[in-house]
Scaffold this motif. Structure first.
Motif: not given
Lengths: 710, 363
Positions: A314-343
């Protein structure tokens, strides 16, 4: 300073550490204070009397105060009434466990193969632990409201430190089944008790609480940076249901927006689904909690890898580019980082070290097992997020993780008081031979008792200091092999006897534990109290119950004195009841026999006066003879007795005494005449001619009876 | 003896944050008293001029004495209440009352008052004949030349004994003849507080004395007490344990609670701890050097003496120690002294005695 050595301590005390805490003792008196007096009351309450130096000027000033200080080791978190509820409630689980322990012990004596620590013993301990835990209050899950507010993300329970501490003990020591998934238990634990740390510092919980306040007023929630931050924090500590609930508040879910924010909504939902599908290494989850449970480690590992792969995809997916809402895009990717164990992300989004610790378990080291690695991880997290102030729960947790029973015990005692330590010992010893040895070893420094016994004694003392709880102290004292009975005796001795109900309760406890000497002492005190306070009947009753022969003899003696002084009827009636009470058991004094005979004699005399029956007269004569024959009858009574019997001696119908009897009485009279010559003789309070009239009557009787017998 | 267990693997993991481990170690040797939650408050208000007070055996009655010779008795309405009010005031003496001591409850509700002229009075609450309940003088121990400094009662199976320490260094032991009446006392023994019973110290002048009976109850318990003086005669000062020798009907000194170099130290206070099952006795002795905790052996050695060991010397009050009291388990010692503080002492798990808490009276 104190002691000549430092004991066996490897770490010497620093001077600073030795300074005792100084507590203020508020008395409200104007200085100067001239002196203090101290006295221990029941249990461990200390009474301090403060005396004031009298001053010349004012007349009606106060001269001092008595102040009570209770050293009960309780904090203000739990109210007095709640505390008593806990104290009473924990009695039966404790007693049940003790009796089970005793039967286990007797079983293991029969077959040496079973030890209390094998078999199903820990199941009993777990049952005990659950019983105790339920006393300490209920947690969130039971307080679900019927109509759920979609914007209410946090329930508002009031967890207590005591309950939190107990749950820690239960997870690590009592519940053997949870050993395999301890990290997950800690996740649950933090979810329940994170709010307890909010008082000293910011926590994920306090962030959520703050955000919940703003939630109602927010129009476009996804524009708010706090929304994303709070969600990420909650995700970091594994509060998945809260995160998913918050995610679904995202504006793209609104029906009117769904059309033009389709991709955005798809991403939000994808993250929400991933979150709710998180694999968890645990047997089950409470209803409403999210994640997929795996009992076996290989299954869990497989699922984990798969889940991680999905996130990465999902993190590498291209859908992110199509997501117009910046906060949503950043927020969600941040959450993915958490789940991926970003210290770094985990470290910035958590506040307390415990939160970071939990985040590590969830996303960085999900396969952690064993206390040693858990301890190492804890140390690392403490280093990354040092505590502003030490917290008693953290002290306990570090002790547990460090596998140091002594520290655990000390933290229980220091942080949560004698109730906690006494009851936690049962859990602590359940599975650990080390704890068992440590706690049951007899120590010379403690006067030969074990630490387990010491803590029970201390708790019993706390119970003893309150009039509403002292009655349960015996349960704990009787579980102490060496010094419990000694303390129980002291406790019972220190109960007041002037309230009948309390006295009976006291004696009931003595009977229950076969404390005969204590009960007789209590009855002795009660007897004396009643005797001296004008309740002579109860006094005699209690002294008899106490089998206090010395005092009963003295009472009988006093009666002689009183009876001997005047032999009037009123006086006799006063004493008659007491004589009745004193009984005629062979064990009691010889003096009593006299009083009994005397009573019978007086009764017969009274009957004669009323009805003049010959039978009564004969009975009176018999009593008189037995009184005069009895060596216990004091000499000073002889003349009054004979004088009282003049009527019998001069019986009109026929002489009532035979020759032998008359001679006996004459001899006694003769003896009395000789005794009168001695200086210590006590003259009876009788008319001066009493002796001669008795002598005359006896002589007449002798004449009449001799004639009759011929 | 407990030692702090070193970690199983000293090299493992990271170092705990500074201070955490030290705190953990300290707490491992901690004592069981803490944390102290101080609750409670004022329970009685005393009249102007009150100089001394004493609680009865169950803590339900308070007797106080004052400078004008008034004895006041405070009671609480019921056993669960902790508010005490004065229900009786009676003038027992023309001078001041210096000390009040309750008579053991097995002998009724009575107090002994030590008065400023050195006399000792026993007052008793009693109903006599048809009269109402009242406090009556039942015995007056008068002495012309010497003063009573301290008095304490000891109960043995049936009899009541009274030990009085006098300003001339003499100790008198009286025995109650009739357990029902506190009037008739027989002088059982008179001696001086010296190990050497032959020498008489004629010109001793004592400022204070402290007596503490062995608090053990029970049928088989013999009578023994500890006594120390604050006097100008070194031989009389040190605390000695006196035991009644039933066979020869005499009192014998069985232990001296002072190291040879401390024997002349003036003793401020002594306190014999309750023993609920220890194999030895614990006695606290306060001198100007501090509060010493002594362990006294239970059984006499060949010479008839008890083995003694000084296990701690505690300093806290700086000057004079006014009073020492052991709690009901005999493990916590409360003391008060001329620094105006109340201090609590306990031994930790290593047997090291230490101050656990202090209370500072504040307005």
């Amino acid at each position: 300073m104190s002691g000549e050595n430092q004991g066996g301590a490897i770490v010497p005390y620093s001077e600073e550490a030795k300074k005792p805490v100084v507590y203020p003792l508020r008395h409200g008196l104007k200085p100067p204070i001239s002196r203090l007096g101290i006295s221990w009351s029941r249990g461990n309450s200390l009474r301090v009397t403060v005396f004031r130096q009298p001053s010349e000027d004012s007349e009606n000033e106060v001269g001092g105060k008595a102040v009570e200080v209770r050293l009960d080791g309780r904090d203000g978190e739990i109210s007095d009434a709640q505390w008593r509820r806990i104290a009473y409630g924990s009695v039966s689980p404790f007693a049940l466990l003790q009796s089970r322990k005793n039967s286990f012990a007797s079983l293991s004596k029969i077959s040496s193969t079973t030890s209390p620590f094998d078999a199903e013993w820990w199941e009993y301990v777990l049952e005990y632990s659950k019983d105790i835990s339920s006393l300490l209050g209920n947690q969130t899950s039971t307080t679900q409201s019927l109509i759920e507010d979609p914007k209410e993300v946090l329930k508002d329970p009031e967890p207590s430190n005591l309950k939190a501490a107990w749950e820690l003990m239960e997870s690590f020591y009592a519940d053997k089944l949870s050993q395999a998934w301890l990290p997950e238990r800690l996740v649950d634990w933090l979810a329940d008790y994170d709010s307890l740390f909010s008082s000293t510092q910011e926590t994920v919980h306090s962030k959520l609480v703050d955000f919940q306040k703003d939630l109602v007023s927010l129009q476009v929630i996804e524009d708010e940076p706090k929304y994303w931050e709070v969600m990420s924090s909650a995700l970091a500590v594994g509060w998945l249901d809260i995160v998913v609930k918050l995610l679904r508040l995202h504006g793209s879910y609104q029906l009117d927006q769904l059309g033009n924010r389709e991709t955005e909504n798809g991403l939000v939902e994808a993250v929400a689904v991933l979150i709710s599908k998180m694999p968890r290494m645990r047997p089950e989850l409470e209803a409403g909690k999210l994640g997929e449970c795996f009992k076996a480690k290989p299954d869990f590992m497989k699922a984990w890898e798969k889940w991680r792969a999905q996130i990465a995809k999902l993190e590498c997916s291209t859908f992110w580019i199509q997501c117009a809402h910046r906060q949503t895009q950043e927020g969600l990717r941040n959450m993915l980082q958490i789940m991926l164990g970003n210290t770094n992300n985990l470290c910035t989004l958590t506040c307390h070290w415990m939160e970071l610790y939990i985040a590590h378990f969830l996303y960085i080291r999900p396969f952690t097992v064993g206390l040693e690695s858990m301890y190492g991880l804890a140390q690392k997290c403490i280093q990354l997020k040092p505590m502003a102030a030490s917290h008693r729960l953290m002290g306990l947790l570090i002790g547990i993780l460090g596998e140091n029973i002594e520290v655990v015990l000390a933290e229980c005692s220091k942080g949560f008081g004698p109730w906690m330590v006494t009851h936690a010992i049962e859990v602590l010893t359940a599975g650990s031979h080390q704890a068992d040895t440590l706690l049951h070893e007899e120590r010379d420094n403690l006067g030969g008792i074990s630490m387990e016994e010491l803590h029970r004694l201390v708790y019993a003392q706390v119970l003893s200091s309150h009039p509403l709880t002292w009655q349960i102290a015996p349960i704990y004292l009787t579980s102490c092999i060496k010094q419990g009975m000694g303390l129980l005796e002291m406790l019972l001795y220190k109960q007041p006897v002037d309230h009948n109900q309390l006295l009976l309760k006291n004696l009931e406890i003595c009977r229950l534990y076969e404390l005969d000497s204590v009960s007789s002492n209590i009855m002795k005190i009660a007897g004396m109290y009643n005797w001296k306070h004008g309740k002579k009947g109860s006094g005699v009753y209690w002294l008899q119950q106490a089998r206090d022969e010395a005092r009963l003899n003295r009472i009988a003696q006093q009666m002689f004195d009183s009876v001997g002084r005047s032999i009037s009827d009123e006086n006799f009636r006063q004493w008659e009841g007491l004589i009745q009470l004193l009984g005629s058991e062979p064990k009691t004094a010889g003096g009593l026999e006299f009083l009994h005979n005397y009573r019978d004699f007086k009764k017969s005399l009274l009957q004669i006066r009323d009805g003049k029956t010959t039978d009564a007269a004969r009975q009176a004569v018999e009593s008189l003879i037995s009184l005069m024959k009895n060596p216990c009858t004091p000499q000073r009574f002889w003349l009054p007795l004979l004088h009282d019997s003049l009527k019998l001696l001069n019986w009109e119908e026929r002489p009532l005494l035979n020759v032998l009897q008359t001679n006996l009485l004459l001899n006694k009279l003769q003896e009395l005449s000789i005794a009168r010559l001695r200086p210590d003789f006590i003259e009876a309070d009788l008319p001066p001619h009493a002796l001669s009239s008795v002598r005359l009557a006896l002589a007449t009787n002798l004449g009449r009876t001799t004639l009759e017998e011929q | 003896m407990i030692r702090f267990c070193p970690p199983l693997n000293p090299n493992r993991g990271y170092e705990l944050a500074k201070g955490t481990i030290a705190a953990a170690r300290r707490s491992a040797e901690m004592v069981w008293l803490s944390p102290i939650a101080v609750s409670g408050g004022n329970i009685a208000t005393l009249d102007k001029g009150t100089t001394c007070s004493s609680w009865n055996y169950c803590g339900q009655r308070l007797a106080t004495g004052s400078t004008d010779g008034t004895l006041s008795i405070f009671d609480s309405p019921d056993p669960s209440s902790s508010s005490f009010t004065c229900n009786l005031k009676t003038k027992v003496h023309a001078g001041a009352i210096l000390k009040v001591v309750w008579v053991p409850p097995e002998f009724g509700d009575a107090v002994a008052c030590i008065c400023s002229d050195g006399s000792l009075l026993l007052w008793e609450e009693i109903v006599e004949d048809a009269q109402p309940l009242q406090w009556k003088l039942c015995k007056s121990f008068e002495s012309t030349s010497t003063q009573v400094l301290d008095v304490q009662f000891g109960v043995s199976s049936t009899s009541l004994k009274l030990v009085a320490a006098y300003s001339d260094g003499h100790v008198k032991v009286y025995e109650l003849l009739d357990p029902l009446i506190l009037k008739n006392w027989q002088l059982q023994a008179e001696f001086q507080n010296a190990i050497d019973s032959v020498t008489m110290f004629r010109k001793a002048s004592c400022i204070s004395a402290s007596i503490s009976w062995n608090p053990q109850k029970g049928e088989n318990q013999g009578s023994s007490f500890v006594l120390g003086f604050n006097s100008d005669t070194p031989q009389l000062n040190s605390s000695k344990v006196w035991e009644f020798d039933e066979a020869h009907n005499r009192w014998l000194p069985v232990a001296e609670l002072a190291l040879p170099e401390d024997r002349s130290d003036e003793v401020y206070a002594v306190a014999w701890a309750l023993n609920i099952g220890r194999p030895y006795e614990v006695i606290a002795v306060a001198t100007q050097k501090g509060i010493a905790i002594w362990h006294v052996g239970a059984n006499p050695e060949l010479d008839g003496r008890l083995s003694v060991e000084k296990v701690a010397l505690l300093s806290g009050h700086g000057g004079e120690v006014w009073q020492m009291e052991w709690d009901m388990s005999g493990t916590t010692l409360a003391t008060t002294g001329s620094d105006g503080m109340v201090r609590l002492w306990q031994s930790n798990l290593n047997g090291v005695w230490d101050e656990q808490a202090a209370f500072q009276p504040t307005a």
